[in-house]
Design a protein around this motif. Structure first.
Motif, short mmCIF file in Angstrom:
data_model
loop_
_atom_site.label_atom_id
_atom_site.label_comp_id
_atom_site.label_asym_id
_atom_site.label_seq_id
_atom_site.Cartn_x
_atom_site.Cartn_y
_atom_site.Cartn_z
N GLN A 1 64.78 23.53 51.99
CA GLN A 1 64.39 22.44 51.58
C GLN A 1 65.03 21.34 50.93
N ALA B 1 57.91 15.55 47.75
CA ALA B 1 57.92 17.17 47.35
C ALA B 1 56.60 17.63 46.71
N LEU B 2 56.01 16.71 46.25
CA LEU B 2 54.46 17.05 45.70
C LEU B 2 53.63 17.54 46.26
N ARG C 1 70.33 28.89 44.43
CA ARG C 1 69.92 28.03 43.35
C ARG C 1 70.40 28.57 41.94
N SER D 1 61.62 24.77 41.44
CA SER D 1 61.33 24.25 42.92
C SER D 1 61.50 22.73 43.05
N GLY D 2 61.44 22.60 44.31
CA GLY D 2 61.36 20.97 44.88
C GLY D 2 60.59 20.26 44.10
N GLY D 3 59.08 20.54 44.08
CA GLY D 3 58.31 19.75 43.35
C GLY D 3 58.48 19.74 41.76
N GLU D 4 58.95 20.85 41.34
CA GLU D 4 59.21 20.88 39.78
C GLU D 4 60.37 20.10 39.42
N LYS D 5 61.35 20.03 40.57
CA LYS D 5 62.49 19.08 40.16
C LYS D 5 62.21 17.72 40.06
N THR D 6 61.25 17.28 41.12
CA THR D 6 60.89 15.99 41.05
C THR D 6 60.12 15.37 39.95
N LEU E 1 68.96 14.68 38.10
CA LEU E 1 69.17 16.13 37.86
C LEU E 1 70.67 16.53 37.94
N ASN F 1 53.30 23.51 44.42
CA ASN F 1 54.62 23.42 43.70
C ASN F 1 55.12 24.77 42.99
#
Ligand SMILES: Nc1ncnc2c1ncn2[C@@H]1O[C@H](COP(=O)(O)OP(=O)(O)OP(=O)(O)O)[C@@H](O)[C@H]1O
Ligand SMILES: Nc1ncnc2c1ncn2[C@@H]1O[C@H](COP(=O)(O)OP(=O)(O)OP(=O)(O)O)[C@@H](O)[C@H]1O
Ligand SMILES: [Mg+2]
Ligand SMILES: [Mg+2]
Lengths: 165, 162, 165, 162
Positions: free
Chosen positions: B140, C94-95, B56, C62-67, D147, B32
Motif C-alpha cells: 500500500q 486511501a479513505l 510496520r 492502516s493507510g486510511g487511519e494514517k490519513t 506523521l 479502513n
C-alpha cells in the motif's frame, strides 16, 4: 554475468514497452542502461511518454501516470520472471475510472497464468475479482473474514453480506 | 499455486482465520483499519521477511495480537501458507507444500515446512528462481517505489529478475 | 520564546484531540513534547488510538487511519493559525466511503471560514463542493478548464459536461 | 480570500486560463494527467516556492509549457493569484491584491505585486502571520508526510504555527 543480465534486461525492456502501451492505450516508454560498458553496475533509466504528450522527465508525470508506469514496469519484470502469485495492495488509489479499466484488463490477461490477491476500495476494481473476501471488525480490533459476493458491495463500497459465512 | 493462508494471533487476526485462494483474481475488501494489509504483512512474513519496519512495527514481536475488545494478548503469532505444488514449481517432493512461521512474546521464532522445523534459509531456497517477493508484492502506497528508487535499489530488482 | 511555543502547542493539542475524535467518531489522540525542559528543540510525538482499539505505535495504523490522523493534525494546526485558504490534492485516496463522509463533514465545518480547493477522483467527495471545475485535455498535452455541475459527473467519475463553457 | 488564479504558459496550461474561487469549497476534477496538480504547483509557485523538485521538475524552467499537440514551447510561464483583501488580512493598502510570477526560458524571473515588480522577500512578507503554505497545501501523496517527518521537519511545522 554481463550476457545474462543483458538478455534478461532486453526481455524486460520488450515487455515494458508492451505493458506501457496497453495501460496507456498508446504512447512510448523505454528502460535504458546508462553505461553500456558497465552493465553490471550502471544505473537504469526509465523513460515514459504518455500518448499525445511530449517526452519529459518521469518526475513531471501525474500521480496516475506514475502509477501506470510503475505497474507497467513491475508487470514487465513479472512476465520475464514469473512468480506463482502477485499481491496488490490498493495499487489503484491514484487511478481515475478509465485507467482502472485498463489496469484491470491487464490483470485479467495475466490472471490466466498468475494468481492475484488484490486489495481495493474501488468498486470498479472489484468487478474483475473471481472471488471477493471481506475483512471486517465486528468486535473492534478483531479482524474477521467474511465471504462477499459482488452484489453485496454497495455503490459506495460498503459491504452488506447477504449470506452468512 | 497458492491454496490458502491461515492466520492465528497474527496482528488483528486473533482468531484462527483461513483465506482460500482459487486460480485467478481474489479480491479483498473492507473498511479502513479492518485488517486487509495485515493479510499482506502475513504473506511477506511467512516468506521470510526479517524487517519489523516492513511489518510496520518496531520489533518483530509487534506482529503478535496484543489485545482488543476484552481479548487478551496472544502468547504467539502463527501464519501458514499452503501451496498446491502439483506442477513441482517448488523444489519439494510433495504435491502440497505448507510453509509456516511462528513468533513468541519472548522473541523466539520458528519456521516450518510441511510441519518440519526448518531454517529461514530453507524457506528462501524454496523460492529461488520462482520470482521473488521483491516485485511480486506491491504494498500500500508503494507502487511508485520503483520509479523513485535510488539507482542501486532499482538495480537489485532487475538483478533478481535476471 | 518558550512560553509562546508552549501556548501555541497547547492550542494545537486541544484542537488535535477534537479533530481526531470527529474524524474517527471516537478514540483518543495526543501530541507530546518529548522533553519538557527543552521545548524549543525537543521532538514532538504523535499518539493515536482509533475507537475500540488498543494504543499502538503510529506505524501500525492502516493507510486510511494514517490519513485521518494526519488530516486531524494538519487541520488542528490550521485552526490554531488559520490561513485564508487550504489546498487538498487527492487527500481522500486511501479513505473508504464511510471515512470520506467524516472527512468531508469536517471540511464543510471549516468551509464557513476557510476557502478549500479540493482535487479528487471520488464522487462522494465531490458532493460537498460548492463549485466544481473540470480540467481536461481535449488537445493532448493542453489543459483546459471547464465548468462542471455535479450532475455532469457520472457514477464512474467521468465528466460529460452538459453546458459548454 | 482567494478570488482567482490565472495561468499562462504554466506547465500544461499553454493558453491563458482562469479559475475563479467562491467562498467555501471548490472542487477540481478530471482524468489522470489532465493538469489538476499543475494548478496546485502554480499556487505554490506564486507564493514563492523556490524548489524545482517541489514543482516535480529538475530546473525551475521546467514549469514553462514546452510543447504539445503541435503547439510550440512558450517563451515564458506566468501565473497570478488575485486576492480579495477587503478584510485587510494582507498588509497592503488595497482591497484587491494581485500576486504574479513569471519565468523565462533563460531562467530570468520576476515577481509582481499589483503590477509592481517586487522581490521574493516582499511576496513572503505578505503572508507572514497568515498561516504559511507549510501546512495549508497538502500535496498529492503527501498527506502522511507530517506523521513520517523526521523530528526537525515536524518541529518546523509547529514553529511556523506558533
Ligand atoms: N499486533 C497487533 N494486534 C492487534 N491489532 C493490531 C496489531 N498490529 C496492528 N494492528 C491493528 O491493525 C490495524 C491495521 O490494519 P490494516 O493495516 O490491515 O488495515 P487495512 O484494512 O489495510 O486498512 P486501510 O484500508 O486503511 O489500508 C490497525 O488498526 C492496528 O491497530
Ligand atoms: N512544462 C510542461 N509543459 C507541458 N506539459 C507539462 C509540463 N510539465 C508537466 N506537464 C504535463 O502535465 C501532466 C501532469 O499533470 P498533473 O500532474 O496536473 O495531472 P493530474 O490532473 O494531477 O493527474 P492525476 O489525477 O493523475 O494526479 C503530465 O502529463 C506532464 O507531462
Ligand atoms: Mg491497508
Ligand atoms: Mg495529480
Amino acid at each position: 554475468s554481463q550476457r545474462l543480465f543483458r538478455e534478461s534486461f532486453a526481455t524486460i525492456q520488450t515487455h515494458f514497452k508492451e505493458m506501457f502501451r496497453k495501460l496507456f492505450g498508446g504512447g512510448e516508454s523505454d528502460i535504458i542502461l546508462e553505461d553500456h560498458a558497465d552493465v553490471l553496475d550502471c544505473a537504469i533509466d526509465i523513460v515514459a511518454r504518455p500518448p499525445g504528450k511530449e517526452l519529459r522527465s518521469l518526475s513531471l508525470l501525474s500521480g496516475g501516470e506514475k502509477t501506470l508506469t510503475a505497474v507497467a514496469l513491475v508487470m514487465a519484470i513479472f512476465k520475464s520472471n514469473p512468480s506463482p502469485f502477485c499481491v496488490l495492495d490498493e495499487v489503484d488509489a491514484a487511478l481515475d475510472d478509465a485507467n482502472i479499466e485498463r489496469y484491470t484488463s491487464l490483470l485479467t490477461e495475466f490472471a490466466e497464468t498468475t494468481q492475484f490477491i488484490m486489495i481495493t476500495h474501488r468498486k470498479r476494481t472489484m468487478t474483475v475479482a473471481d472471488v471477493i473476501y471481506g475483512v471486517t471488525m465486528e468486535q473492534p480490533g478483531v479482524s474477521k473474514r467474511i465471504s462477499v459476493r459482488f452484489e453485496d458491495v454497495s455503490e459506495d463500497g460498503e459491504i452488506t453480506p447477504t449470506s452468512p459465512d | 499455486m497458492l491454496q490458502s493462508l491461515d492466520l492465528f494471533g497474527f496482528k488483528s487476526f486473533v482468531d484462527r482465520t483461513r483465506f482460500d485462494f482459487d486460480p485467478g483474481i481474489t479480491g479483498i475488501v473492507g473498511p479502513n483499519g479492518s485488517g486487509k494489509s495485515n493479510v499482506v504483512d502475513a504473506i511477506k512474513w511467512i516468506l521470510g521477511d526479517q524487517s519489523p519496519k516492513s511489518m510496520r512495527g518496531k520489533e518483530m514481536t509487534d506482529v503478535i495480537f496484543n489485545g482488543a475488545s476484552g481479548r487478551k494478548s496472544s502468547g504467539f503469532a502463527e501464519a501458514t501458507l499452503t501451496f498446491n505444488n502439483e506442477n513441482q514449481l517448488l523444489p519439494i517432493e510433495s504435491s502440497v507444500v505448507q510453509i509456516g512461521r511462528r513468533i513468541w512474546q519472548n522473541g523466539d521464532s520458528e519456521y516450518l515446512i510441511n510441519g518440519t522445523t526448518s531454517r529461514l534459509k530453507d524457506i528462501r531456497n524454496l523460492f529461488l528462481g520462482t520470482g521473488s517477493s521483491a516485485y511480486s508484492i506491491i504494498e500500500q502506497g508503494r507502487v511508485g517505489a520503483i520509479l523513485q528508487a535510488n539507482p542501486s535499489t532499482r538495480r537489485t530488482v532487475f538483478e533478481e529478475a535476471a
